[in-house]
Design an enzyme around this catalytic site. Structure first.
Site, PDB file in Angstrom:
ATOM      1  N   GLU A 197       0.797  -1.252  -0.132  1.00  0.00           N
ATOM      2  CA  GLU A 197       0.054   0.179  -0.202  1.00  0.00           C
ATOM      3  C   GLU A 197       0.712   1.088   0.026  1.00  0.00           C
ATOM      4  O   GLU A 197       0.457   2.452  -0.440  1.00  0.00           O
ATOM      5  CB  GLU A 197      -1.087   0.106   1.258  1.00  0.00           C
ATOM      6  CG  GLU A 197      -1.911  -1.200   1.215  1.00  0.00           C
ATOM      7  CD  GLU A 197      -2.522  -1.587  -0.076  1.00  0.00           C
ATOM      8  OE1 GLU A 197      -2.679  -2.396  -0.716  1.00  0.00           O
ATOM      9  OE2 GLU A 197      -3.435  -0.438  -0.666  1.00  0.00           O
TER      10      GLU A 197
ATOM     11  N   ASP B 191      12.132  15.395 -30.434  1.00  0.00           N
ATOM     12  CA  ASP B 191      11.033  14.799 -29.277  1.00  0.00           C
ATOM     13  C   ASP B 191       9.874  15.551 -29.371  1.00  0.00           C
ATOM     14  O   ASP B 191       9.657  16.997 -29.081  1.00  0.00           O
ATOM     15  CB  ASP B 191      11.620  14.603 -27.885  1.00  0.00           C
ATOM     16  CG  ASP B 191      12.495  13.559 -27.823  1.00  0.00           C
ATOM     17  OD1 ASP B 191      13.194  13.416 -26.856  1.00  0.00           O
ATOM     18  OD2 ASP B 191      12.575  12.567 -28.774  1.00  0.00           O
TER      19      ASP B 191
HETATM   20  C1  4FV Z   1       2.965   5.379  -8.664  1.00  0.00           C
HETATM   21  C2  4FV Z   1       2.638   6.106  -9.708  1.00  0.00           C
HETATM   22  C3  4FV Z   1       2.434   4.206  -8.162  1.00  0.00           C
HETATM   23  C4  4FV Z   1       1.650   2.860  -5.146  1.00  0.00           C
HETATM   24  C5  4FV Z   1       1.601   1.865  -3.991  1.00  0.00           C
HETATM   25  C6  4FV Z   1       3.185   1.705  -5.395  1.00  0.00           C
HETATM   26  C7  4FV Z   1       2.377   2.526  -6.202  1.00  0.00           C
HETATM   27  C8  4FV Z   1       2.785   1.109  -4.375  1.00  0.00           C
HETATM   28  N1  4FV Z   1       4.622   5.374  -8.392  1.00  0.00           N
HETATM   29  N2  4FV Z   1       3.729   6.960  -9.920  1.00  0.00           N
HETATM   30  N3  4FV Z   1       1.463   6.217 -10.323  1.00  0.00           N
HETATM   31  N4  4FV Z   1       3.011   3.574  -7.025  1.00  0.00           N
HETATM   32  O1  4FV Z   1       1.223   4.007  -8.386  1.00  0.00           O
HETATM   33  O2  4FV Z   1       4.602   6.564  -9.279  1.00  0.00           O
HETATM   34  O3  4FV Z   1       3.553   0.918  -3.468  1.00  0.00           O
END
Ligand code: 4FV
Length: 252
Positions: free
Chosen positions: A116, A169
């Site tokens: 989480e 780009d």
């Molecule tokens: C996320 C995003 C993302 C959340 C809980 C990893 C997850 C788990 N990271 N951008 N969108 N991370 O969803 O960077 O631990």
């Protein structure tokens, strides 16, 4: 350029360091990657790195201890004061502008959460930046970390064999900040559709104009916000504005 990744799944990073443009750049020594597994910084027989959330609720939370020990080991090994970046939906939205900023730096320690999320006390003690790839929830921070590194490493001098291509780009704020124009290659006729004549003209100015108009039209249609930003930044020429005015005429 050195990246350190704090991750429970170090093997995932082979996708970046062993393949394609980023793999070749890694081989050329243009950037380095070292992975640190928080499990290696536990002392219990189960090598525990997560536990149930205080206050109840679903899922598990990554413990602060193993994460902090892994970060401190990476900092010790680097010997510099690198940014410590947590990839998280709560972070600052990542984009090409940020990629260009990070490409000018010496790298970072990327913390890849799982479950989480991670204990807030670790964030308070160790994290200097939080970066989000977008408003969606992934199962881990490894993919966002690799996306961030990919977009930075390809901007490193020598990473792309035709340096020019990075300049073309989409979103390259330095140049256009607009969406890229369509691309064509052989065969000249594909399924009865020919490559646009302008691109076959060999007339560089006509080709550049055609590509610019395509970028303007596509950006107007799909990302008018980018067009407005380019206009505010003075990146649109009189010619561009005349073309756009013509476009909206035809649409009327
Ligand atoms: C996320 C995003 C993302 C959340 C809980 C990893 C997850 C788990 N990271 N951008 N969108 N991370 O969803 O960077 O631990």
């Amino acid at each position: 350029m050195r990246y350190d990744a704090i991750t429970l799944f170090p093997d995932m990073f082979d996708a970046l360091s062993a393949h394609g443009v980023t793999g070749r750049a890694h081989q050329m020594g243009l950037w380095r990657l070292k992975c640190w597994n928080p499990r290696d910084f536990t002392h219990d027989v189960h090598r525990t790195v997560d536990d149930r959330p205080y206050g109840g609720g679903p899922g598990m939370v990554m413990m602060a201890g193993p994460l902090e020990k892994a970060v401190r080991a990476a900092q010790q090994d680097r010997g510099d004061d690198a940014p410590v970046v947590l990839l998280s939906p709560t972070g600052q939205g990542f984009n090409q502008g940020l990629a260009q900023e990070w490409a000018a730096g010496s790298g970072a320690i990327l913390v890849c959460g799982r479950y989480e999320g991670v204990d807030q006390r670790f964030i308070k003690r160790c994290v200097t930046h939080e970066v989000s790839l977008g408003d969606f929830v992934l199962s881990g921070g490894e993919l966002p970390a690799m996306v961030m590194m990919d977009s930075v490493v390809r901007l490193l001098p020598g990473a792309l064999n035709d340096a020019e291509s990075a300049r073309q780009d989409s979103f390259n704020a330095a140049l256009t900040g607009l969406l890229d124009s369509p691309h064509y290659t052989r065969p000249e006729i594909y399924e009865n559709e020919a490559v646009p004549a302008e691109l076959l003209s060999g007339h560089h100015a006509r080709i550049a104009r055609w590509r610019r108009d395509q970028s303007l039209a596509l950006t107007l249609g799909r990302r008018p916000d980018l067009l407005e930003r380019a206009r505010e930044q003075g990146l649109l020429s009189k010619h561009d504005e005349a073309f756009l005015a013509g476009l909206s005429q035809t649409e009327r």
